[in-house]
Design a protein around this motif. Structure first.
Motif, PDB file in Angstrom:
ATOM      1  N   ALA A  56      25.058  37.997 -16.940  1.00 25.21           N
ATOM      2  CA  ALA A  56      25.545  36.927 -17.807  1.00 25.21           C
ATOM      3  C   ALA A  56      24.457  36.377 -18.726  1.00 25.21           C
ATOM      4  O   ALA A  56      24.706  36.100 -19.889  1.00 25.21           O
ATOM      5  CB  ALA A  56      26.135  35.809 -16.948  1.00 25.21           C
ATOM      6  N   ASP A  57      23.233  36.241 -18.246  1.00 20.87           N
ATOM      7  CA  ASP A  57      22.158  35.648 -19.037  1.00 20.87           C
ATOM      8  C   ASP A  57      21.265  36.742 -19.620  1.00 20.87           C
ATOM      9  O   ASP A  57      20.485  37.376 -18.909  1.00 20.87           O
ATOM     10  CB  ASP A  57      21.348  34.704 -18.155  1.00 20.87           C
ATOM     11  CG  ASP A  57      20.318  33.912 -18.933  1.00 20.87           C
ATOM     12  OD1 ASP A  57      20.366  33.927 -20.180  1.00 20.87           O
ATOM     13  OD2 ASP A  57      19.469  33.272 -18.295  1.00 20.87           O
ATOM     14  N   ALA A  58      21.377  36.963 -20.925  1.00 23.09           N
ATOM     15  CA  ALA A  58      20.596  38.013 -21.584  1.00 23.09           C
ATOM     16  C   ALA A  58      19.104  37.700 -21.568  1.00 23.09           C
ATOM     17  O   ALA A  58      18.268  38.611 -21.530  1.00 23.09           O
ATOM     18  CB  ALA A  58      21.076  38.203 -23.017  1.00 23.09           C
ATOM     19  N   ALA A  59      18.734  36.432 -21.578  1.00 24.02           N
ATOM     20  CA  ALA A  59      17.313  36.062 -21.559  1.00 24.02           C
ATOM     21  C   ALA A  59      16.666  36.469 -20.237  1.00 24.02           C
ATOM     22  O   ALA A  59      15.496  36.856 -20.214  1.00 24.02           O
ATOM     23  CB  ALA A  59      17.159  34.566 -21.782  1.00 24.02           C
ATOM     24  N   THR A  60      17.411  36.418 -19.160  1.00 20.45           N
ATOM     25  CA  THR A  60      16.885  36.846 -17.864  1.00 20.45           C
ATOM     26  C   THR A  60      16.619  38.348 -17.872  1.00 20.45           C
ATOM     27  O   THR A  60      15.603  38.805 -17.343  1.00 20.45           O
ATOM     28  CB  THR A  60      17.895  36.516 -16.743  1.00 20.45           C
ATOM     29  OG1 THR A  60      18.177  35.130 -16.772  1.00 20.45           O
ATOM     30  CG2 THR A  60      17.344  36.890 -15.381  1.00 20.45           C
ATOM     31  N   GLU A  78      31.298  26.650  -9.003  1.00 22.56           N
ATOM     32  CA  GLU A  78      29.928  26.951  -9.407  1.00 22.56           C
ATOM     33  C   GLU A  78      28.932  26.794  -8.264  1.00 22.56           C
ATOM     34  O   GLU A  78      27.806  27.233  -8.371  1.00 22.56           O
ATOM     35  CB  GLU A  78      29.527  26.050 -10.569  1.00 22.56           C
ATOM     36  CG  GLU A  78      30.313  26.348 -11.834  1.00 22.56           C
ATOM     37  CD  GLU A  78      29.878  25.467 -12.971  1.00 22.56           C
ATOM     38  OE1 GLU A  78      28.772  24.908 -12.896  1.00 22.56           O
ATOM     39  OE2 GLU A  78      30.634  25.334 -13.926  1.00 22.56           O
ATOM     40  N   GLY A 110      29.286  38.198 -23.745  1.00 26.83           N
ATOM     41  CA  GLY A 110      27.861  37.864 -23.762  1.00 26.83           C
ATOM     42  C   GLY A 110      27.115  38.635 -22.690  1.00 26.83           C
ATOM     43  O   GLY A 110      27.613  39.580 -22.097  1.00 26.83           O
ATOM     44  N   GLY A 111      25.902  38.246 -22.476  1.00 22.66           N
ATOM     45  CA  GLY A 111      25.094  38.880 -21.442  1.00 22.66           C
ATOM     46  C   GLY A 111      24.414  40.136 -21.923  1.00 22.66           C
ATOM     47  O   GLY A 111      24.415  40.459 -23.113  1.00 22.66           O
ATOM     48  N   ARG A 150      30.979  36.415 -13.133  1.00 20.49           N
ATOM     49  CA  ARG A 150      29.750  36.603 -13.898  1.00 20.49           C
ATOM     50  C   ARG A 150      28.625  36.859 -12.910  1.00 20.49           C
ATOM     51  O   ARG A 150      28.581  36.263 -11.843  1.00 20.49           O
ATOM     52  CB  ARG A 150      29.455  35.373 -14.741  1.00 20.49           C
ATOM     53  CG  ARG A 150      30.566  35.121 -15.778  1.00 20.49           C
ATOM     54  CD  ARG A 150      30.262  33.971 -16.617  1.00 20.49           C
ATOM     55  NE  ARG A 150      29.112  34.319 -17.470  1.00 20.49           N
ATOM     56  CZ  ARG A 150      28.625  33.537 -18.411  1.00 20.49           C
ATOM     57  NH1 ARG A 150      29.146  32.364 -18.616  1.00 20.49           N
ATOM     58  NH2 ARG A 150      27.598  33.932 -19.142  1.00 20.49           N
ATOM     59  N   ALA A 203      24.412  37.328 -11.980  1.00 24.62           N
ATOM     60  CA  ALA A 203      23.053  36.887 -12.274  1.00 24.62           C
ATOM     61  C   ALA A 203      22.096  37.702 -11.418  1.00 24.62           C
ATOM     62  O   ALA A 203      22.511  38.327 -10.433  1.00 24.62           O
ATOM     63  CB  ALA A 203      22.893  35.407 -11.981  1.00 24.62           C
TER      64      ALA A 203
END
Length: 168
Positions: A90-94, A113, A138-139, A162, A164
């Motif tokens: 989910a988090d592309a920055a990670t 959550e 995203g992601g 999602r 992580a």
């Protein structure tokens, strides 16, 4: 026949020692060549993968590079029972923090959550493809080397929640 004194050989001890030393050197050289051949083939005593955590020797064998690179790129050989599983995080920055060969835990959110579960533990990052174009969800995509049953769990989890990652 006339009587004569005992027969004494000179230097026989030294010749015997040299012969034994030569035999030891030949044996040591043979063992070293065998160990090098086993290390090169990845058969260093590991019999398949021991799960997602894996045996250290099995993971070292997984790092061996294939002889013929497919499509111009070299890929690492995986131990028996391991498959490549593409996973969208989910988090592309990670994902930008990850490198090939890193170990990650893949975590899926469950329901609210506050709840989460680990889908894959200590999975090895095989590849991080370049970002093509923006995806509606995203992601970013990564390719993990995991056992076949874990790959099925990852596919199911990515379809419904999602995902992580955390670095092991």
């Amino acid at each position: 026949m006339p009587p004569f004194g005992p027969l004494r050989l000179r230097g026989s001890k030294r010749r015997l020692r040299r012969a034994l030393l030569r035999r030891r050197r030949a044996t040591a050289a043979g063992l070293a060549m065998t160990a090098a051949a086993l290390a090169a083939t990845g058969a260093g005593g590991a019999v398949g993968a021991a799960g997602a955590g894996g045996d250290v020797r099995a993971e070292a064998a997984a790092g061996a590079v294939a002889a013929g690179p497919p499509a111009g790129r070299r890929r690492a050989q995986r131990p028996a029972g391991m498959v490549s599983a593409p996973v969208r995080i989910a988090d592309a920055a990670t994902v930008r923090l990850l490198r090939r060969g890193d170990r990650v835990d893949v975590i899926a959110g469950v329901g609210g959550e506050t709840e989460a579960r680990v889908v894959a533990s200590c999975a090895r990052v095989d590849e991080i493809p370049a970002a093509q174009e923006s995806v509606p969800g995203g992601g970013a995509l990564i390719v993990l080397s995991v056992p076949r049953d874990t790959a099925a769990a990852l596919a199911g989890a990515s379809a419904s929640t999602r995902l992580a990652v955390t670095v092991c």
